[in-house]
Design an enzyme around this catalytic site. Structure first.
Site, short mmCIF file in Angstrom:
data_model
loop_
_atom_site.label_atom_id
_atom_site.label_comp_id
_atom_site.label_asym_id
_atom_site.label_seq_id
_atom_site.Cartn_x
_atom_site.Cartn_y
_atom_site.Cartn_z
N ALA A 264 0.63 7.25 -5.09
CA ALA A 264 1.91 6.54 -4.51
C ALA A 264 1.79 6.03 -2.79
O ALA A 264 2.41 6.06 -1.95
CB ALA A 264 2.94 5.12 -5.43
N ALA A 265 3.04 7.93 -3.44
CA ALA A 265 3.48 8.86 -2.48
C ALA A 265 2.04 8.12 -0.44
O ALA A 265 1.13 8.56 -1.13
CB ALA A 265 3.93 10.04 -2.15
N GLY B 272 3.41 3.59 1.86
CA GLY B 272 3.61 2.22 2.22
C GLY B 272 2.97 0.89 1.69
O GLY B 272 3.40 0.01 1.81
N LYS B 273 1.84 0.66 0.93
CA LYS B 273 1.02 -0.52 -0.14
C LYS B 273 2.04 -0.34 -1.05
O LYS B 273 2.16 -1.31 -1.44
CB LYS B 273 -0.36 0.33 -0.64
CG LYS B 273 -0.84 1.50 0.74
CD LYS B 273 -1.80 2.01 -0.18
CE LYS B 273 -3.01 2.30 1.10
NZ LYS B 273 -2.13 3.72 1.75
N GLU C 76 3.31 9.29 -9.53
CA GLU C 76 3.40 9.80 -7.93
C GLU C 76 3.50 10.96 -8.86
O GLU C 76 4.38 11.64 -9.95
CB GLU C 76 4.41 9.89 -6.95
CG GLU C 76 4.09 11.22 -6.17
CD GLU C 76 2.88 11.26 -5.85
OE1 GLU C 76 2.32 12.47 -5.49
OE2 GLU C 76 1.79 10.01 -4.86
N ARG D 250 6.76 14.93 -2.83
CA ARG D 250 6.25 13.01 -2.23
C ARG D 250 7.42 12.03 -2.65
O ARG D 250 7.34 10.99 -2.61
CB ARG D 250 5.30 12.81 -2.45
CG ARG D 250 4.26 13.96 -1.75
CD ARG D 250 3.29 14.13 -1.97
NE ARG D 250 1.86 12.29 -1.97
CZ ARG D 250 1.39 12.14 -0.72
NH1 ARG D 250 1.96 13.21 0.51
NH2 ARG D 250 0.88 11.62 -0.43
N ASP E 140 -4.89 3.88 -4.92
CA ASP E 140 -5.09 4.76 -3.30
C ASP E 140 -5.50 6.21 -4.08
O ASP E 140 -4.76 7.33 -3.17
CB ASP E 140 -3.87 4.90 -2.43
CG ASP E 140 -3.54 4.90 -1.30
OD1 ASP E 140 -4.77 5.29 -0.95
OD2 ASP E 140 -2.57 5.39 -1.16
N CYS F 159 -8.69 7.31 2.56
CA CYS F 159 -8.92 7.45 3.99
C CYS F 159 -9.70 8.66 4.06
O CYS F 159 -9.21 9.43 4.88
CB CYS F 159 -7.81 7.84 4.13
SG CYS F 159 -6.24 9.33 3.52
#
Length: 436
Positions: A252-253, A256-257, A272, A277, A314, A367
């Site tokens: 998760a770090a 933002g999400k 996480e 982080r 993510d 990403c």
């Protein structure tokens, strides 16, 4: 043309030490040299290497200068090297200290607006003996020849070839244009009604401000009304939509999400692996006042107490999609890293699927601009898990100017939203589990 071969010294003779005090600013350039070496020779992420490389600097401005020098060097590395090679009779090794010193001096003089005499004076103390004479000679030759850098930087050859093959010539050309300058800053708001009235907004709860804006000075920062998050990075949580219900945000770090999901009414558990982080998660939680749980755990070993209505994966990735803000990935993320990340992503995705309640939603995102970490990943998942199917975005779910692919997933590329400042490269797929 300068001879790149340093003169020989008798065996055992000590290197001559430059006399007198070092010019003001040399310490920042020495830190920049260490930082550049950490990225290019040891493959460390720029942001991760920054603290160690700048540990001897007295304050924030010097650390910021070292970071700016190296970031701009990484944006323009092929063009800087082409200039250096044009002025030497014999090619310097890629990892030669003289080459790195020249990169740092040239990028200051040609891209950062540093007067040439200051750029070279603060770099020469970083080398001595023959290499020092070489650096001085090559720099002088290029300055006398009115050397310039192209307006559009050149991508590293391997990256350009890979992206042309995967996405076409225009996407590769757009990527080169995208690294010419730092991108604008995107903000995600907890309350859409609080968005800055004079900012560009491309989606609900979004604002875009100019590159270089002092984030902490923007209205609403201290009150925790928003957080920095690229527009493309906001898409995964947008596709999960609003709660109520339980949601898992895996890997998760920086959070933002997680913040988006909490603001949308979900009961969120953010998982996480890294304690350091996770500290960013806690900081964002404290500043925004949003509520969510944090589990410090490896998702390959951790399990939730019960299935969740929504799971956001993510996934760790090569991060090639964030090259505009982190140009080091252009030089670190080779094929081996992509393959390693793809294997890890498959394992995480397979495990997370079992945590989705019947009829629930799983969103997978990276990403990355590499199909192995996006399209190929979800295609394989759907073959292995017939109990899941793609659920394409509905009208109004995506930011203005971003559309889903025919397969139902979302792919942002270099060139996406370019007229209004662009966005990071992302792959996002929403899949739904069949009801029991």
């Amino acid at each position: 043309m300068v001879d790149a071969r340093p003169p020989r010294r008798p065996a055992g003779k000590p290197r001559p030490a430059p006399g007198g005090p070092e010019p003001l600013g040399t310490a920042a350039r020495r830190a920049a040299l260490r930082l550049l070496d950490a990225v290019l020779r040891r493959g460390e992420p720029l942001e991760s290497a920054l603290a160690h490389a700048t540990r001897a600097l007295p304050g924030g401005p010097d650390r910021g200068l070292a970071h700016a020098i190296v970031a701009e060097t990484l944006r323009r590395l092929p063009d800087l090297d082409a200039l250096i090679d044009s002025a030497t009779r014999q090619k310097l090794p890629d990892d030669a200290k003289a080459r790195s010193a020249l990169r740092i001096a040239l990028v200051q003089a040609l891209a950062l607006g540093t007067p040439p005499h200051a750029a070279i004076a603060t770099v020469l103390p970083l080398v001595d003996g023959g290499p020092r004479k070489l650096v001085h000679g090559v720099f002088g030759t290029l300055m006398r020849g009115a050397a310039t850098l192209p307006e559009v930087p050149t991508l590293p050859a391997a990256v350009a070839e890979r992206w042309r093959h995967n996405w076409g010539n225009e996407a590769a050309a757009a990527a080169a244009r995208a690294i010419a300058a730092p991108p604008p800053i995107d903000l995600s708001y907890a309350d859409p009604a609080r968005v800055l009235p004079d900012a560009v907004s491309l989606a609900p709860a979004h604002a875009r401000v100019a590159a270089g804006s002092e984030v902490a000075a923007l209205p609403g920062f201290a009150a925790g009304e928003w957080w920095v998050q690229d527009l493309a990075a906001s898409i995964p949580a947008r596709l999960i939509g609003r709660g109520p219900g339980s949601a898992l945000d895996l890997c998760a770090a920086p959070g933002g999400k997680t913040l988006q999901l909490a603001a949308a009414g979900w009961r969120v558990t953010a998982v996480e692996l890294s304690e350091s982080r996770a500290a960013r998660l806690r900081e964002n939680r404290d500043r925004t006042g949003l509520s969510f749980d944090i589990a410090i755990a490896d998702v390959l070993e951790w399990s939730p107490e019960a299935p969740a209505q929504a799971v956001l994966v993510d996934a760790p990735c090569s991060a090639t999609g964030i090259f505009r803000r982190h140009p080091d990935v252009l030089h670190r993320a080779h094929g081996g890293i992509v393959a390693e990340m793809a294997t890890l992503q498959s394992r995480i995705l397979a495990r997370a699927a079992d945590w989705v309640a019947p009829g629930g939603t799983l969103v997978y995102a990276t990403c990355s601009l590499e199909p192995e970490e996006g399209e190929a990943q979800i295609e394989r998942f759907l073959r292995d898990r017939p109990d899941f199917h793609i659920r394409a975005p509905r009208p109004g779910e995506l930011p203005d100017g971003i559309v889903a692919e025919p397969e139902g997933w979302v792919r942002t590329l270099p060139g996406t939203l370019e007229p209004v400042g662009g966005c990071d490269g992302f792959f996002v797929a929403r899949v739904e589990r069949a009801s029991a």
